[in-house]
Enzyme design. Sequence first.
Site, mmCIF file in Angstrom:
data_model
loop_
_atom_site.group_PDB
_atom_site.id
_atom_site.type_symbol
_atom_site.label_atom_id
_atom_site.label_comp_id
_atom_site.label_asym_id
_atom_site.label_seq_id
_atom_site.Cartn_x
_atom_site.Cartn_y
_atom_site.Cartn_z
ATOM 1 C CB CYS A 155 -0.807 0.005 1.256
ATOM 2 S SG CYS A 155 -2.088 -1.400 1.186
HETATM 3 N N1 LIG Z 1 -2.430 -6.233 1.661
HETATM 4 C C1 LIG Z 1 -3.233 -5.238 2.255
HETATM 5 O O1 LIG Z 1 -2.821 -5.069 3.384
HETATM 6 C C2 LIG Z 1 -4.121 -4.336 1.869
HETATM 7 C C3 LIG Z 1 -4.604 -3.689 2.460
HETATM 8 C C4 LIG Z 1 -5.794 -2.795 1.773
HETATM 9 C C5 LIG Z 1 -6.009 -2.721 0.551
HETATM 10 N N2 LIG Z 1 -4.958 -3.730 -0.375
HETATM 11 C C6 LIG Z 1 -5.463 -3.626 -2.015
HETATM 12 O O2 LIG Z 1 -6.163 -4.710 -2.165
HETATM 13 C C7 LIG Z 1 -5.736 -5.252 -3.572
HETATM 14 C C8 LIG Z 1 -5.090 -6.706 -3.321
HETATM 15 O O3 LIG Z 1 -3.898 -6.828 -2.369
HETATM 16 P P1 LIG Z 1 -3.684 -8.079 -1.729
HETATM 17 O O4 LIG Z 1 -2.669 -7.677 -0.789
HETATM 18 O O5 LIG Z 1 -4.756 -9.066 -1.568
HETATM 19 O O6 LIG Z 1 -2.755 -8.951 -2.862
HETATM 20 P P2 LIG Z 1 -2.256 -10.307 -2.994
HETATM 21 O O7 LIG Z 1 -1.235 -10.207 -4.150
HETATM 22 O O8 LIG Z 1 -2.242 -11.004 -1.785
HETATM 23 O O9 LIG Z 1 -3.577 -11.079 -3.685
HETATM 24 C C9 LIG Z 1 -3.992 -10.814 -4.950
HETATM 25 C C10 LIG Z 1 -4.489 -12.153 -5.533
HETATM 26 O O10 LIG Z 1 -5.264 -11.774 -6.818
HETATM 27 C C11 LIG Z 1 -4.578 -13.138 -7.588
HETATM 28 N N3 LIG Z 1 -4.729 -12.272 -9.221
HETATM 29 C C12 LIG Z 1 -3.888 -11.751 -9.966
HETATM 30 N N4 LIG Z 1 -4.501 -11.402 -11.072
HETATM 31 C C13 LIG Z 1 -5.683 -11.917 -10.928
HETATM 32 C C14 LIG Z 1 -6.735 -12.240 -11.962
HETATM 33 N N5 LIG Z 1 -6.779 -11.157 -13.127
HETATM 34 N N6 LIG Z 1 -7.664 -12.988 -11.552
HETATM 35 C C15 LIG Z 1 -7.920 -13.722 -10.418
HETATM 36 N N7 LIG Z 1 -7.005 -13.608 -9.653
HETATM 37 C C16 LIG Z 1 -5.962 -12.635 -9.845
HETATM 38 C C17 LIG Z 1 -3.199 -13.165 -7.464
HETATM 39 O O11 LIG Z 1 -2.735 -14.483 -7.834
HETATM 40 C C18 LIG Z 1 -3.249 -13.121 -5.891
HETATM 41 O O12 LIG Z 1 -3.539 -14.297 -5.262
HETATM 42 C C19 LIG Z 1 -4.621 -4.333 -3.971
HETATM 43 O O13 LIG Z 1 -5.195 -3.193 -4.626
HETATM 44 C C20 LIG Z 1 -4.121 -3.807 -2.642
HETATM 45 O O14 LIG Z 1 -3.409 -2.313 -2.829
HETATM 46 C C21 LIG Z 1 -4.215 -4.538 0.275
#
Ligand SMILES: NC(=O)c1ccc[n+]([C@@H]2O[C@H](COP(=O)([O-])OP(=O)(O)OC[C@H]3O[C@@H](n4cnc5c(N)ncnc54)[C@H](O)[C@@H]3O)[C@@H](O)[C@H]2O)c1
Length: 415
Positions: free
Chosen positions: A257
């Site tokens: 983030c």
């Molecule tokens: N991790 C955090 O603390 C957090 C907090 C708030 C917001 N976010 C936001 O949430 C979103 C996701 O973050 P995250 O940390 O869960 O990411 P992550 O990488 O842990 O998980 C994302 C998942 O999406 C999958 N993926 C990628 N492309 C795909 C597609 N086309 N179809 C289906 N699956 C697909 C990946 O394989 C992965 O498992 C981001 O935008 C991030 O900025 C994250």
Amino acid sequence: MKVGIIGLGYVGLPLAVAFCEAGHEVVGVDTDSRIIDALARSRSHVEDVPDELLASIAASFRATTRYADLAKVDAAIIAVPTPLTRNREPDLGPLSAAGTALAGVLQAGQLVVLQSTTYPGTTRERLVPMLEESGLAAGRDFHVAFSPERIDPGRSDYTMRTTPKIVGGLTDACLAKAVELFEIVCDQVIPVSSPESAELTKLLENVFRSVNIALVNELAVLCDRMNIDVWEVVESAATKPYGFMSFKPGPGMGGHCLPVDPFYLAWRAREFDQPTEFIELAGEVNQRMPYFCVEKITHALNEQAKPVNGSRVAIVGISYKPGVGDLRESPALRIIRLLAEHGGQLTYHDDFVPELPDFGLSSQPLEGAIEDADCVVIVTAHPGLDIERIVREAPLVVDFRGVTHGIEAPNLVRL
Ligand SMILES: NC(=O)c1ccc[n+]([C@@H]2O[C@H](COP(=O)([O-])OP(=O)(O)OC[C@H]3O[C@@H](n4cnc5c(N)ncnc54)[C@H](O)[C@@H]3O)[C@@H](O)[C@H]2O)c1
């Protein structure tokens, strides 16, 4: 209700669990087949979701790589990554792939909620046109909303249920549907007037942190010159009961983030001829921190008549924050790379990160790491780390997290 979740990572997997625990059926889609195979065996890759929890919801949670399985859900929530390109511009590749694949199976009456962090306008200008390739019209045939995620992996005082949830819909009906959906898993859902407002709310939250961390980081560098203890300064300022909020300095920002999101906003702002100098400056200050840390390590070794070249440096804690194994944008990686470029002999200790294949390293037990090191560098202090032992046994300790604050020792150097 049947809920689809696209992207089963740090955000998507806990959400899937929450809907299942509330008695609903969840279809989770992820393009990573290793994650799907593990989830089929109730094996979790997210620290906050234990295997036993996955096993307990196995009857209502199904993980798959097939988008076709989303045709029967009432609502699909998109939680795919929104990273930066090498040039630090928004990379909407995963979102485009998800939107296009979802359009192929979209049904009238469904609700689609984007939950990935992104710049204002993404839902309306990027996601909606992709979904409308289905031949269905957003706001008329299907509903669309944006709702940012506020999860903080590793945190236990606030949960998904007790953290208020912001929602912005394309139309009033879209908003009502999305509020109804999130009321299942959150005690308080806060509607806002548009997806853009919801998108920018999330960016404001993260920019606020980034700017404040940059401020104390800048102060830490100044304190280093002035020989003032920055930790004491921050702690004493925090005794003011109003008008001050405490942020801690450190080796730089990590995670998905904070190092990423401000650049989404700055990029979008350029389109409106409105530079966001404050935001970009904060990013630059925070990005410089690992370089400053390497200078500090170099200086500390020099005091002991040792060059970095050939010295054995053990990094303690390489994930970007305590209690998780997330390496994304971790400042420890930059510090390791810079020290290695200067000829340092690197090892590391981190129970949350057993292997570091990019560097050909694997985690050493703490005692081994201390024993063989000329210098032990604390970059991330996981819960339970024996700080006193490190200071007692290592010939030189450099602490970038202030966890040795209160300890005075000749072999100890602090940010
Ligand atoms: N991790 C955090 O603390 C957090 C907090 C708030 C917001 N976010 C936001 O949430 C979103 C996701 O973050 P995250 O940390 O869960 O990411 P992550 O990488 O842990 O998980 C994302 C998942 O999406 C999958 N993926 C990628 N492309 C795909 C597609 N086309 N179809 C289906 N699956 C697909 C990946 O394989 C992965 O498992 C981001 O935008 C991030 O900025 C994250």
